[in-house]
Design an enzyme around this catalytic site. Structure first.
Site, PDB file in Angstrom:
ATOM      1  CD  GLU A   1      -2.150  -7.791   3.004  1.00 33.90           C
ATOM      2  OE1 GLU A   1      -2.016  -6.621   2.581  1.00 33.90           O
ATOM      3  OE2 GLU A   1      -2.569  -8.048   4.141  1.00 33.90           O
TER       4      GLU A   1
ATOM      5  CB  ALA B   1      -0.884  -0.009   1.242  1.00 36.88           C
TER       6      ALA B   1
ATOM      7  N   GLY C   1       0.957  -5.265   0.877  1.00 38.44           N
ATOM      8  CA  GLY C   1      -0.286  -5.373   0.093  1.00 38.44           C
ATOM      9  C   GLY C   1      -0.063  -6.026  -1.263  1.00 38.44           C
TER      10      GLY C   1
ATOM     11  CD  GLU D   1       2.199  -5.296   5.639  1.00 39.73           C
ATOM     12  OE1 GLU D   1       3.103  -6.146   5.793  1.00 39.73           O
ATOM     13  OE2 GLU D   1       1.475  -5.248   4.630  1.00 39.73           O
TER      14      GLU D   1
HETATM   15  N1  COA Z   1       4.452   3.484  -0.590  1.00 42.93           N
HETATM   16  C1  COA Z   1       4.702   4.627  -1.250  1.00 42.93           C
HETATM   17  N2  COA Z   1       5.831   4.833  -1.947  1.00 42.93           N
HETATM   18  C2  COA Z   1       6.724   3.845  -1.963  1.00 42.93           C
HETATM   19  C3  COA Z   1       6.537   2.628  -1.311  1.00 42.93           C
HETATM   20  C4  COA Z   1       5.322   2.457  -0.601  1.00 42.93           C
HETATM   21  N3  COA Z   1       5.009   1.306   0.013  1.00 42.93           N
HETATM   22  N4  COA Z   1       7.633   1.841  -1.503  1.00 42.93           N
HETATM   23  C5  COA Z   1       8.449   2.552  -2.294  1.00 42.93           C
HETATM   24  N5  COA Z   1       7.922   3.766  -2.569  1.00 42.93           N
HETATM   25  C6  COA Z   1       8.483   4.833  -3.398  1.00 42.93           C
HETATM   26  C7  COA Z   1       9.666   5.509  -2.711  1.00 42.93           C
HETATM   27  O1  COA Z   1       9.193   6.516  -1.828  1.00 42.93           O
HETATM   28  C8  COA Z   1      10.401   6.045  -3.902  1.00 42.93           C
HETATM   29  O2  COA Z   1       9.767   7.194  -4.359  1.00 42.93           O
HETATM   30  P1  COA Z   1      10.648   8.530  -4.718  1.00 42.93           P
HETATM   31  O3  COA Z   1      11.542   8.081  -5.823  1.00 42.93           O
HETATM   32  O4  COA Z   1       9.623   9.547  -5.131  1.00 42.93           O
HETATM   33  O5  COA Z   1      11.398   8.864  -3.457  1.00 42.93           O
HETATM   34  C9  COA Z   1      10.194   4.983  -4.987  1.00 42.93           C
HETATM   35  O6  COA Z   1       9.027   4.267  -4.578  1.00 42.93           O
HETATM   36  C10 COA Z   1      11.335   3.999  -5.100  1.00 42.93           C
HETATM   37  O7  COA Z   1      11.566   3.439  -3.810  1.00 42.93           O
HETATM   38  P2  COA Z   1      13.041   3.342  -3.158  1.00 42.93           P
HETATM   39  O8  COA Z   1      12.867   3.082  -1.696  1.00 42.93           O
HETATM   40  O9  COA Z   1      13.843   4.540  -3.529  1.00 42.93           O
HETATM   41  O10 COA Z   1      13.600   2.056  -3.921  1.00 42.93           O
HETATM   42  P3  COA Z   1      14.705   1.040  -3.406  1.00 42.93           P
HETATM   43  O11 COA Z   1      14.987   0.137  -4.573  1.00 42.93           O
HETATM   44  O12 COA Z   1      15.835   1.753  -2.756  1.00 42.93           O
HETATM   45  O13 COA Z   1      13.997   0.182  -2.229  1.00 42.93           O
HETATM   46  C11 COA Z   1      12.194  -1.131  -1.271  1.00 42.93           C
HETATM   47  C12 COA Z   1      12.936  -0.675  -2.559  1.00 42.93           C
HETATM   48  C13 COA Z   1      11.017  -1.944  -1.724  1.00 42.93           C
HETATM   49  C14 COA Z   1      13.146  -1.951  -0.423  1.00 42.93           C
HETATM   50  C15 COA Z   1      11.746   0.113  -0.455  1.00 42.93           C
HETATM   51  O14 COA Z   1      11.116   1.018  -1.343  1.00 42.93           O
HETATM   52  C16 COA Z   1      10.762  -0.212   0.636  1.00 42.93           C
HETATM   53  O15 COA Z   1      11.140  -0.762   1.664  1.00 42.93           O
HETATM   54  N6  COA Z   1       9.478   0.176   0.438  1.00 42.93           N
HETATM   55  C17 COA Z   1       8.436   0.030   1.463  1.00 42.93           C
HETATM   56  C18 COA Z   1       7.867  -1.374   1.476  1.00 42.93           C
HETATM   57  C19 COA Z   1       6.833  -1.489   2.563  1.00 42.93           C
HETATM   58  O16 COA Z   1       7.070  -1.203   3.723  1.00 42.93           O
HETATM   59  N7  COA Z   1       5.630  -1.924   2.186  1.00 42.93           N
HETATM   60  C20 COA Z   1       4.501  -2.047   3.091  1.00 42.93           C
HETATM   61  C21 COA Z   1       3.658  -0.829   2.978  1.00 42.93           C
HETATM   62  S1  COA Z   1       2.274  -0.827   4.090  1.00 42.93           S
END
Ligand code: COA
Length: 254
Positions: free
Chosen positions: A114, A65, A111, A134
């Site tokens: 999910e 999400a 999500g 989460e």
């Molecule tokens: N919601 C909103 N935006 C998200 C996102 C999320 N769950 N996950 C990634 N993004 C966005 C980042 O903010 C970034 O945006 P920006 O370029 O405008 O700053 C873009 O997607 C790329 O993400 P980034 O973190 O820079 O990529 P990465 O390759 O370094 O890392 C992940 C990838 C997946 C490890 C990392 O993005 C992450 O941990 N995301 C969250 C996952 C999460 O907690 N999901 C559960 C959500 S309830």
């Protein structure tokens, strides 16, 4: 609601739904949920579609999400709309008449996992990581993860994933039964289409009935099947004829 953020393409009897917000790793926002909902309407109605593929554009299937969107909601909006919409829409994909195959092309987190769990089958590109992160954010997998994951891989492994928030790779996920097959990355969609084609070549009604039966068809689904079978019996024809001719029907149990 059409949206650039989720694409639907139809080829022969295979529909491909692509999450298309690659710059945000396909994080699901409200617009995407609404688009998934509208696409589910179309898939549900379209009898030419025999199999549905779900995948993501870019380097992620879906990272869950949209953190910025849900974190701006009030608790009431969260409960009444965000969580319930996700539940309802993912459940729609789980209950589509056609088999749904999730082709996990990259990160499958929260999500996103999910949504993948709502599919019938999951294929993963080698090297893909899956997780429920989460708890690392102080929240819970709220779009069905706490229910569908233990159903699929058992409580113990589900607890390990959900309590730790740790990533597992596609190979471990396959050994746990979380994904059906691991495929070399560049071959993922080829393999997904091949499997979809194999399924689509079979009798669609038979395939759809087996989906409902395996999923523990609810009374309403059984009622629909029984209703359509009963309406094609000779007795049903006799009942309708007798009504039309204003006489007592002579049923024969046929
Ligand atoms: N919601 C909103 N935006 C998200 C996102 C999320 N769950 N996950 C990634 N993004 C966005 C980042 O903010 C970034 O945006 P920006 O370029 O405008 O700053 C873009 O997607 C790329 O993400 P980034 O973190 O820079 O990529 P990465 O390759 O370094 O890392 C992940 C990838 C997946 C490890 C990392 O993005 C992450 O941990 N995301 C969250 C996952 C999460 O907690 N999901 C559960 C959500 S309830």
């Amino acid at each position: 609601m059409p949206s650039e953020l989720v694409h639907l393409s139809l080829s022969d009897s295979i529909a491909t739904v692509t999450l298309n917000r690659p710059d945000k790793l396909n994080a699901l926002n409200g617009e995407m949920l609404a688009a998934l909902d509208a696409i589910a309407d179309e898939l549900d109605r379209n009898q030419d579609v025999c199999v549905v593929l779900l995948t993501g554009a870019g380097k992620a299937f879906c990272v869950g999400a949209d953190i910025f969107e849900w974190s701006a909601l009030s608790p009431l909006e969260m409960g009444r709309r965000w969580i319930r919409d996700g539940h309802r829409i993912f459940e729609r994909y789980a209950r589509l008449p056609q088999p749904v195959i999730a082709a996990l092309n990259g990160y499958t987190f929260g999500g996103g996992l999910e949504l993948a769990l709502a599919a019938d089958l999951r294929l993963a590109a080698a090297g893909v990581h899956l997780s429920f992160p989460e708890v690392k954010l102080g929240i819970i997998p709220g779009w069905g993860g706490t229910q569908r994951l233990p159903d699929l891989i058992g409580k113990s492994r589900a607890k390990q994933m959900i309590f730790s928030g740790a990533r597992i790779d596609a190979t471990l996920a396959e050994s746990w039964g979380l994904v059906n097959e691991v495929v070399e990355g560049e071959k993922l969609m080829e393999r997904a289409n091949q499997l979809a084609g194999e399924i689509a070549a079979n009798g669609p009604v038979a395939v759809q009935m087996t989906k409902q039966l395996i999923d523990g068809a609810e009374m309403i689904a059984l009622e629909a099947m029984a209703g359509s079978l009963a309406s094609y019996t000779k007795d049903a024809q006799e009942g309708v004829d007798a009504f039309r001719e204003r006489r007592t029907p002579q049923f024969r149990g046929q």
